[in-house]
Design a protein around this motif. Structure first.
Motif, PDB file in Angstrom:
ATOM      1  N   PHE A   9       0.824  -1.207   0.000  1.00 33.65           N
ATOM      2  CA  PHE A   9       0.000   0.000   0.000  1.00 33.65           C
ATOM      3  C   PHE A   9       0.861   1.261   0.000  1.00 33.65           C
ATOM      4  CE2 PHE A   9      -1.920   3.215   2.923  1.00 33.65           C
ATOM      5  CZ  PHE A   9      -2.876   3.709   2.048  1.00 33.65           C
ATOM      6  N   LEU A  10       1.898   1.278   0.838  1.00 28.01           N
ATOM      7  CA  LEU A  10       2.757   2.453   0.936  1.00 28.01           C
ATOM      8  C   LEU A  10       3.584   2.651  -0.331  1.00 28.01           C
ATOM      9  CD1 LEU A  10       3.973   2.073   4.633  1.00 28.01           C
ATOM     10  CD2 LEU A  10       2.285   3.692   3.755  1.00 28.01           C
ATOM     11  N   LEU A  11       4.057   1.559  -0.928  1.00 27.66           N
ATOM     12  CA  LEU A  11       4.813   1.675  -2.176  1.00 27.66           C
ATOM     13  C   LEU A  11       3.929   2.188  -3.309  1.00 27.66           C
ATOM     14  CD1 LEU A  11       6.922  -1.620  -2.019  1.00 27.66           C
ATOM     15  CD2 LEU A  11       7.748   0.713  -1.676  1.00 27.66           C
ATOM     16  N   ALA A  12       2.682   1.689  -3.361  1.00 26.20           N
ATOM     17  CA  ALA A  12       1.744   2.166  -4.386  1.00 26.20           C
ATOM     18  C   ALA A  12       1.428   3.644  -4.186  1.00 26.20           C
ATOM     19  CB  ALA A  12       0.469   1.337  -4.344  1.00 26.20           C
ATOM     20  N   LYS A  13       1.352   4.059  -2.928  1.00 23.68           N
ATOM     21  CA  LYS A  13       1.109   5.476  -2.632  1.00 23.68           C
ATOM     22  C   LYS A  13       2.295   6.325  -3.083  1.00 23.68           C
ATOM     23  CE  LYS A  13       0.491   8.594   1.311  1.00 23.68           C
ATOM     24  NZ  LYS A  13       0.520   8.680   2.792  1.00 23.68           N
TER      25      LYS A  13
END
Length: 645
Positions: free
Chosen positions: A572-576
Motif C-alpha cells: 500500500f505504501l509503495l503504491a502510494k
C-alpha cells in the motif's frame, strides 16, 4: 503417538461442532422470496401454457438468482448474465451428450473446473460450479432426443433472464447502495481507529480498518462502468480516496504519538459518516477543524472528505480520478500457472468430478448423477476442514430431505401444488443456507427430487428415493478421498515460495521507484506494480487456504499474521509513493542496501533460513516505508515459518 491420536480426536470433534453449528446471522428474506419466485414462476407459466415439462426445464434458469449477493449492481449484472449464458450452454450440451455417458462424464469435469477457475480468478461470491453441474447432469440424464438441445438451452435462458431482471430490480431504487455502505463502513472504522490510539487493541482495530479500506476499493472498482459515470459515484470514489489518505495519516501519527487524537477529529469523522448516506446537504453542520495552510495533513484530508460528503465542492473542482481495472490478460497470467492455488483447485475439482461421473456409470441407474453432484457439493468447501463439514452436512441433510421428498411425492402433487411446493422449499432452503448447510440440504433435496421426477424416466418413487442415500454416500466419499489424496497440504507447501515471490516483486517495484536511473519516470500502474498486486492476491488466497488444512501447524500460521499484514501495508505504501511525482531517488549504495534487506527476507521465507535484521537505509520523504520494512523484518524474526512444512 498418543499426542497425534489426541490431536486427531480434537480435530474430529471440532469438525463435528462446526458442521452442526447454527450461525447467528440475519435471515435474507428478500433473497429467499426472490429465489422461490424465480424457481416457481417458470413452472407456473409452463402449467398455464399446458407444457409443465418445459416449465420445469425453464425453472433451471431460475437458479441464476442464487448467484446474487451483496455486490455492486454493475458487477451483479455482468455476473448473473454470464451465469445465465453458462446455465443455458450447460443445458444444451447436456442434452446433446445424453446418449454418450463417457463423453458426458469428461465434459462435466471440464465444466466444473472451468467454473471453479473463473469464479476463483474473479473472486466471485456464490455457489461457483454447483448449479452448472446440476443443470448439465439433469439434461444429460433425460430420456430426450438430442436434437432438442437448442430448445432446452432456450428455455433455461428464458428462465435465467427472469432471474436477471428480478436480481436487478433494486437498482431502480438505490443504484449505489452497496458502494455507499462500503464507504460509510470505512469511515466508521477510521473513527474507531482514531479513538484507539492509546489502547492495547490499536493493532487489531488497525487491521480491521485496513480491511474495510481494501473492501471499499474493491467494491468501487467492481461497481465502475464508463457509461454509468454519475456525480454520486464520483463523490463516493473521492471520499474513498480521502479515506486512504486519512488512514495513512493516522498510522503516521500513531508512530510519533501514543495519545488519542483530539475529540473534534473523531467527531468530524462521525459527521462525515452520517453525511455519506444522507447525501449532499447544505444543512449538515460545519466541521470544527481548522483548514489552513499550517494545519496538519490529517486535518486537511478530513476537511476535504467533509467537503465531498456534504457537497460543498463544485463539480469543476473535482480532480481527475483514475479507477484501476485489472485486464483479463493480467488476471489470467496471474492465476493460470503452476504456483496458482486457483488453478490447482480448479484442476483437482475437474479430475475428481470426472472420476465421480465415471463411477456413476457403473450403476445401472438413470439418476446416478447424484454421485457427481454430491461430489461437487462436497468439494465446494474452500478448505479441507470445510470439505469435511460439507460431507457431513450433505449426508445428514439429504437423509432428512429424502424423507420430506417421499412424503411430498407420495401425495402425487399436480399443478399448483407442485408450484407451491417448489416455492416454499426454495424459500426455506435460502433462509437455512445462512444458518447451516445441513439444514439447507434438508430443503434442497426435495427440490432436486421434484425436478428429477419431472425430467427423468426414473420408475417408481420408492426405487428412485431408495438409491439416493447410496449415491450421496458414494459421492461424499469420492469428494473427500479426492480432496485428501490430491494436495491435502498443497497450500502450506506453496506458502513459503509465494511469500518469497511477493517480497521479490516488492523489491523490483522499490527499485523502480527509487533508482536514480529511473528518476521522474512513470511508476504508477507499471508492470512491477501489477505483478506485486497479483502476487499479493495469490498469497492472500493461499494463506487462508493453508489455515483450513487438517495437518497445518496452526500456531506457526498464526505467527505469520503480522508478516502477511506487513506485506499488505508495504504494498500500500509503495503504491502510494508511486503517485508522488516529486519523490527523490536513493544513492546506489543506499538502494543496494535496501534491496539486500528484501532479498534476505525472501531467502528467509523461501529457504526457512535463520533471519537477522539488517539496517534499513534512510528513504527521504518516506519514513513510513522505512518503518514498515523494519516492522516486517521483526515480524519475520519472531515468526515460526520454519515450522510450516
Amino acid at each position: 503417538m498418543q499426542r497425534r491420536v489426541r490431536s486427531a480426536v480434537t480435530d474430529f470433534q471440532q469438525i463435528l461442532k462446526q458442521a452442526f453449528a447454527i450461525n447467528n446471522v440475519p435471515l435474507p428474506w428478500s433473497k429467499a422470496i426472490g429465489a422461490g419466485f424465480c424457481s416457481a414462476f417458470p413452472i407456473l407459466v409452463g402449467l398455464w401454457l399446458g407444457y409443465i415439462q418445459y416449465g420445469f426445464i425453464m425453472s433451471l434458469g431460475g437458479l441464476a438468482f442464487l448467484y446474487m449477493f451483496n455486490e455492486p449492481y454493475v458487477l451483479r449484472a455482468k455476473k448473473i448474465f454470464c451465469v445465465v449464458l453458462g446455465l443455458a450452454f450447460s443445458a444444451g450440451l447436456g442434452t446433446v451428450l445424453s446418449a454418450n455417458p463417457i463423453l458426458s462424464a469428461v465434459t462435466v469435469g471440464i465444466i466444473g473446473a472451468s467454473a471453479v477457475f473463473f469464479f476463483g480468478a474473479y473472486q466471485f461470491a456464490g455457489p461457483s460450479a454447483l448449479f452448472f453441474i446440476l443443470v448439465f447432469l439433469i439434461n444429460a440424464n433425460t430420456d430426450t432426443d438430442p436434437s432438442l438441445a437448442i430448445l432446452h438451452a432456450a428455455l433455461v435462458f428464458v428462465g435465467g433472464i427472469l432471474s436477471f431482471f428480478f436480481a436487478m430490480a433494486g437498482w431502480v431504487i438505490a443504484p449505489l447502495r452497496v458502494e455507499t455502505a462500503a464507504v460509510k463502513e470505512e469511515y466508521r472504522n477510521l473513527a474507531l481507529l482514531m479513538d484507539s490510539l492509546d489502547s492495547s487493541s490499536f493493532l487489531e482495530i488497525r487491521q480491521k480498518s485496513w480491511f474495510s479500506v481494501i473492501t471499499a476499493e474493491n467494491i468501487l472498482v467492481a461497481g465502475y462502468a464508463p457509461w454509468l459515470e454519475t456525480p454520486p459515484y464520483w463523490r463516493l470514489a473521492l471520499l474513498h480516496k480521502q479515506a486512504k489518505l486519512i488512514y495513512s495519516e493516522i498510522v503516521e501519527y500513531s508512530n510519533e504519538n501514543k495519545q488519542r487524537l483530539p475529540f473534534k477529529a473523531i467527531e468530524s469523522m462521525q459527521l462525515i459518516e452520517s453525511a455519506i448516506e444522507d447525501g449532499p446537504n447544505e444543512s449538515v453542520p460545519a466541521i470544527a477543524l481548522q483548514y489552513e495552510k499550517k494545519s496538519t495533513g490529517l486535518e486537511r484530508h478530513i476537511r476535504q472528505a467533509y467537503d465531498h460528503a456534504a457537497g460543498n465542492k463544485a463539480a469543476a473542482d473535482r480532480p481527475f480520478l483514475k479507477i484501476p481495472k485489472t485486464s483479463f490478460k493480467t488476471l489470467f497470467s496471474g492465476t493460470f500457472n503452476k504456483n496458482s492455488m486457483i488453478f490447482f483447485t480448479a484442476l483437482r475439482f475437474g479430475i475428481v468430478l470426472t472420476a465421480a461421473a465415471l463411477a456413476a456409470n457403473f450403476f445401472n441407474d438413470l439418476t446416478s448423477y447424484w454421485i457427481p453432484l454430491t461430489c461437487a457439493a462436497v468439494m465446494s468447501g474452500a478448505t479441507i476442514l470445510s470439505t469435511f463439514n460439507r460431507a457431513i452436512q450433505r449426508t445428514c441433510g439429504t437423509i432428512l430431505g429424502i424423507v420430506i421428498a417421499v412424503l411430498i411425492l407420495s401425495l402425487e402433487p399436480e399443478g399448483l401444488l407442485i408450484v407451491l411446493a417448489v416455492f416454499l422449499l426454495m424459500v426455506l432452503a435460502e433462509l437455512a443456507m445462512v444458518l447451516n448447510y445441513a439444514v439447507a440440504a434438508v430443503f434442497v433435496t426435495p427440490i432436486a427430487l421434484i425436478l428429477a421426477e419431472s425430467t427423468s424416466a426414473i420408475g417408481t418413487i420408492s426405487y428412485f428415493t431408495s438409491a439416493r442415500l447410496t449415491d450421496v454416500l458414494i459421492g461424499s466419499a469420492i469428494g473427500l478421498f479426492g480432496t485428501l489424496l490430491v494436495g491435502r497440504r498443497h497450500a502450506s507447501s506453496l506458502l513459503p515460495r509465494l511469500m518469497a515471490k511477493t517480497i521479490r516483486s516488492q523489491q523490483r517495484f522499490t527499485s523502480a521507484l527509487f533508482s536514480v536511473h529511473k528518476k521522474n519516470s512513470l511508476a504508477e500502474n507499471t508492470i512491477e506494480q501489477r505483478k506485486m498486486q497479483t502476487n499479493l492476491t495469490n498469497l492472500r488466497l493461499v494463506f487462508s487456504t493453508a489455515q483450513g488444512e487438517l495437518s497445518s501447524n496452526r500456531q506457526a500460521l498464526e505467527s505469520l499474521q503480522p508478516v502477511f499484514f506487513g506485506l499488505e501495508q508495504l504494498s500500500f505504501l509503495l503504491a502510494k509513493a508511486a503517485k508522488d511525482k516529486d519523490r527523490l531517488p536513493l544513492a546506489d549504495a543506499q538502494l543496494a542496501q535496501l534491496l539486500l534487506v528484501f532479498e534476505m527476507m525472501a531467502n528467509a521465507a523461501e529457504k526457512t533460513w535463520h533471519f537477522s535484521e539488517l539496517d534499513v537505509p534512510h528513504i527521504p520523504k518516506y519514513r513510513d516505508i522505512e518503518r514498515e520494512i523494519r516492522d516486517l523484518q521483526y515480524a519475520f524474526k519472531t515468526s515460526q515459518l520454519s515450522a510450516i512444512n
